[in-house]
Design a protein around this motif. Structure first.
Motif, PDB file in Angstrom:
ATOM      1  N   GLN A   9      40.434 -28.892 -14.983  1.00  0.00           N
ATOM      2  CA  GLN A   9      39.541 -29.054 -14.168  1.00  0.00           C
ATOM      3  C   GLN A   9      39.615 -30.166 -12.998  1.00  0.00           C
ATOM      4  O   GLN A   9      39.111 -29.896 -11.840  1.00  0.00           O
ATOM      5  CB  GLN A   9      38.127 -28.995 -14.895  1.00  0.00           C
ATOM      6  N   ALA A  10      40.145 -31.305 -13.572  1.00  0.00           N
ATOM      7  CA  ALA A  10      40.182 -32.476 -12.427  1.00  0.00           C
ATOM      8  C   ALA A  10      41.096 -32.175 -11.626  1.00  0.00           C
ATOM      9  O   ALA A  10      41.285 -32.340 -10.425  1.00  0.00           O
ATOM     10  CB  ALA A  10      40.663 -33.475 -13.318  1.00  0.00           C
ATOM     11  N   LEU A  11      42.253 -31.671 -12.106  1.00  0.00           N
ATOM     12  CA  LEU A  11      43.408 -31.118 -11.149  1.00  0.00           C
ATOM     13  C   LEU A  11      43.042 -30.268 -10.051  1.00  0.00           C
ATOM     14  O   LEU A  11      43.511 -30.418  -8.790  1.00  0.00           O
ATOM     15  CB  LEU A  11      44.638 -30.697 -11.878  1.00  0.00           C
ATOM     16  N   ALA A  12      42.191 -29.385 -10.266  1.00  0.00           N
ATOM     17  CA  ALA A  12      41.813 -28.178  -9.484  1.00  0.00           C
ATOM     18  C   ALA A  12      41.116 -28.945  -8.347  1.00  0.00           C
ATOM     19  O   ALA A  12      41.041 -28.355  -7.127  1.00  0.00           O
ATOM     20  CB  ALA A  12      40.775 -27.204 -10.175  1.00  0.00           C
ATOM     21  N   GLN A  13      40.432 -30.103  -8.472  1.00  0.00           N
ATOM     22  CA  GLN A  13      39.675 -30.498  -7.309  1.00  0.00           C
ATOM     23  C   GLN A  13      40.577 -31.126  -6.400  1.00  0.00           C
ATOM     24  O   GLN A  13      40.061 -31.641  -5.495  1.00  0.00           O
ATOM     25  CB  GLN A  13      38.694 -31.782  -8.075  1.00  0.00           C
ATOM     26  N   PHE A  14      41.989 -31.528  -6.807  1.00  0.00           N
ATOM     27  CA  PHE A  14      42.905 -32.227  -5.840  1.00  0.00           C
ATOM     28  C   PHE A  14      43.540 -31.180  -5.077  1.00  0.00           C
ATOM     29  O   PHE A  14      44.290 -31.261  -4.101  1.00  0.00           O
ATOM     30  CB  PHE A  14      43.683 -32.982  -6.621  1.00  0.00           C
ATOM     31  N   TRP A  15      43.195 -29.773  -5.400  1.00  0.00           N
ATOM     32  CA  TRP A  15      43.857 -28.815  -4.435  1.00  0.00           C
ATOM     33  C   TRP A  15      43.529 -28.774  -2.940  1.00  0.00           C
ATOM     34  O   TRP A  15      42.448 -28.646  -2.874  1.00  0.00           O
ATOM     35  CB  TRP A  15      43.755 -27.414  -5.104  1.00  0.00           C
ATOM     36  N   ASN A  16      44.485 -28.676  -2.160  1.00  0.00           N
ATOM     37  CA  ASN A  16      44.165 -28.800  -0.706  1.00  0.00           C
ATOM     38  C   ASN A  16      44.238 -27.467  -0.197  1.00  0.00           C
ATOM     39  O   ASN A  16      45.403 -26.784  -0.209  1.00  0.00           O
ATOM     40  CB  ASN A  16      45.054 -29.789   0.119  1.00  0.00           C
ATOM     41  N   LEU A  17      42.961 -26.944   0.227  1.00  0.00           N
ATOM     42  CA  LEU A  17      42.958 -25.475   0.758  1.00  0.00           C
ATOM     43  C   LEU A  17      43.818 -25.190   2.228  1.00  0.00           C
ATOM     44  O   LEU A  17      44.414 -24.203   2.263  1.00  0.00           O
ATOM     45  CB  LEU A  17      41.539 -24.917   1.127  1.00  0.00           C
ATOM     46  N   GLU A 215      36.135 -36.909 -15.798  1.00  0.00           N
ATOM     47  CA  GLU A 215      36.010 -37.930 -15.017  1.00  0.00           C
ATOM     48  C   GLU A 215      37.152 -39.175 -15.171  1.00  0.00           C
ATOM     49  O   GLU A 215      37.561 -39.533 -13.808  1.00  0.00           O
ATOM     50  CB  GLU A 215      34.731 -38.798 -15.319  1.00  0.00           C
ATOM     51  N   LYS A 216      37.589 -39.372 -16.283  1.00  0.00           N
ATOM     52  CA  LYS A 216      39.000 -40.393 -16.518  1.00  0.00           C
ATOM     53  C   LYS A 216      40.046 -39.560 -15.687  1.00  0.00           C
ATOM     54  O   LYS A 216      40.892 -40.572 -15.034  1.00  0.00           O
ATOM     55  CB  LYS A 216      38.948 -40.561 -17.934  1.00  0.00           C
ATOM     56  N   TRP A 217      40.356 -38.455 -15.942  1.00  0.00           N
ATOM     57  CA  TRP A 217      41.421 -37.765 -15.436  1.00  0.00           C
ATOM     58  C   TRP A 217      41.152 -37.870 -13.562  1.00  0.00           C
ATOM     59  O   TRP A 217      42.149 -38.139 -12.964  1.00  0.00           O
ATOM     60  CB  TRP A 217      41.438 -36.404 -15.775  1.00  0.00           C
ATOM     61  N   MET A 218      40.111 -37.791 -13.361  1.00  0.00           N
ATOM     62  CA  MET A 218      39.794 -37.916 -11.794  1.00  0.00           C
ATOM     63  C   MET A 218      40.304 -39.475 -11.383  1.00  0.00           C
ATOM     64  O   MET A 218      40.699 -39.587 -10.371  1.00  0.00           O
ATOM     65  CB  MET A 218      38.191 -37.660 -11.391  1.00  0.00           C
ATOM     66  N   VAL A 219      39.789 -40.460 -12.065  1.00  0.00           N
ATOM     67  CA  VAL A 219      40.117 -41.583 -11.750  1.00  0.00           C
ATOM     68  C   VAL A 219      41.433 -41.884 -11.757  1.00  0.00           C
ATOM     69  O   VAL A 219      42.211 -42.525 -10.720  1.00  0.00           O
ATOM     70  CB  VAL A 219      39.377 -42.630 -12.600  1.00  0.00           C
ATOM     71  N   ILE A 220      42.395 -41.402 -12.778  1.00  0.00           N
ATOM     72  CA  ILE A 220      43.680 -41.656 -13.010  1.00  0.00           C
ATOM     73  C   ILE A 220      44.463 -41.109 -11.772  1.00  0.00           C
ATOM     74  O   ILE A 220      45.244 -41.653 -11.328  1.00  0.00           O
ATOM     75  CB  ILE A 220      44.164 -40.860 -14.264  1.00  0.00           C
ATOM     76  N   PHE A 221      44.200 -39.686 -11.405  1.00  0.00           N
ATOM     77  CA  PHE A 221      44.701 -39.049 -10.180  1.00  0.00           C
ATOM     78  C   PHE A 221      44.197 -40.078  -8.872  1.00  0.00           C
ATOM     79  O   PHE A 221      45.317 -40.167  -8.270  1.00  0.00           O
ATOM     80  CB  PHE A 221      44.172 -37.630  -9.850  1.00  0.00           C
ATOM     81  N   GLN A 222      43.162 -40.309  -8.762  1.00  0.00           N
ATOM     82  CA  GLN A 222      42.933 -40.965  -7.446  1.00  0.00           C
ATOM     83  C   GLN A 222      43.665 -42.449  -7.356  1.00  0.00           C
ATOM     84  O   GLN A 222      43.835 -42.932  -6.175  1.00  0.00           O
ATOM     85  CB  GLN A 222      41.623 -41.511  -7.460  1.00  0.00           C
TER      86      GLN A 222
END
Length: 256
Positions: A9-17, A215-222
């Motif tokens: 779910q966190a990865l999907a939010q980083f997908w660039n359309l 949320e933690k995955w989001m922070v890691i990716f960011q």
């Protein structure tokens, strides 16, 4: 292979359309046909023919008859309409696998089920008609990799536009690709030449934490730095997509 839903779910939010890729800091990454072929150990055969329109395409019933070896009456009685797609329930196929007298047909039916429920899980508990189109082409030496990759691109695009949705595609394969680029792994360059080596088997047996929140995955990716990312998977053999520029090896090419 267990899918970490929170990571996904966190990865999907980083997908660039716009560019159909995952931007992480200064590095843009996206799965390629070459990488998926290496992961699935598919030979490089007729890469683009999977999208060619075949003349006189058999009906859904006829394809199911060819795959299962059952009569038209048996097949027709079990075809269901799920939304805008025609399907056959997985329960009917598993019942058939248990009693079918033809061993080859048993394997074909089981393989069809894997494609319908793991690789392209469109209708829950059912095998979609589109899957039989692909499966019907496999014995003609057509690789499924471009279709798997296309669905991997199409689903996050649709989900991001709608703000919701379910991933239709090979989620396990996408995570295997992700692990290969972000988490340091042993150098496997000498093992990839072995016909018995399977990266997917290695990934499945590698223990991973599954208690990290979205949320933690989001922070890691960011907070990923350029040095945290392997732009070229260590198991990808040198090939025509990787070039040298003067004295520099592995020069990344522009675009996907």
């Amino acid at each position: 292979m267990k899918v970490d839903k929170r990571l996904f779910q966190a990865l999907a939010q980083f997908w660039n359309l716009t560019y159909s890729c995952f931007p992480f800091g200064k590095v843009d990454l996206v799965p390629t046909i070459e990488e998926y072929m290496a992961l699935l150990r598919c030979s490089r055969i007729q890469v683009d023919i999977i999208y060619s329109k075949v003349v006189n395409v058999p009906t859904f019933s006829r394809k199911l008859m060819n795959i299962t070896g059952m009569s038209e009456q048996w097949v027709t009685a079990r075809i269901k309409q799920k939304g805008d797609s025609r399907c056959i329930p997985w329960k009917n196929l598993i019942d058939l696998i248990l009693v079918h007298p033809d061993t080859k047909k048993k394997i074909d039916i089981f393989a069809l089920s894997i494609y319908g429920m793991v690789v392209f899980p469109k209708a829950l508990g059912h095998i979609d008609e589109a899957v039989t189109d692909l499966f019907d082409q496999l014995d003609k030496r057509v690789t499924p990799v471009p279709v798997i990759l296309a669905e991997t691109f199409r689903t996050p695009n649709a989900c991001r536009r709608a703000g919701e949705g379910r991933f239709i595609g090979y989620a396990q394969l996408l995570l295997a690709w992700l692990y290969s680029h972000f988490w340091k792994v042993d150098n496997v360059s000498y093992r990839v030449f072995s016909k018995s080596y399977s990266l997917l088997k290695e990934i499945v047996t590698t223990p991973r934490r599954d208690d990290i929140s979205e949320e933690k995955w989001m922070v890691i990716f960011q907070n990923l730095q350029e040095e945290d990312i392997e732009w070229r998977a260590l198991w990808l053999l040198p090939d025509e997509i990787l070039y040298r520029c003067r004295d520099f090896d592995w020069v990344p090419l522009l675009g996907i």
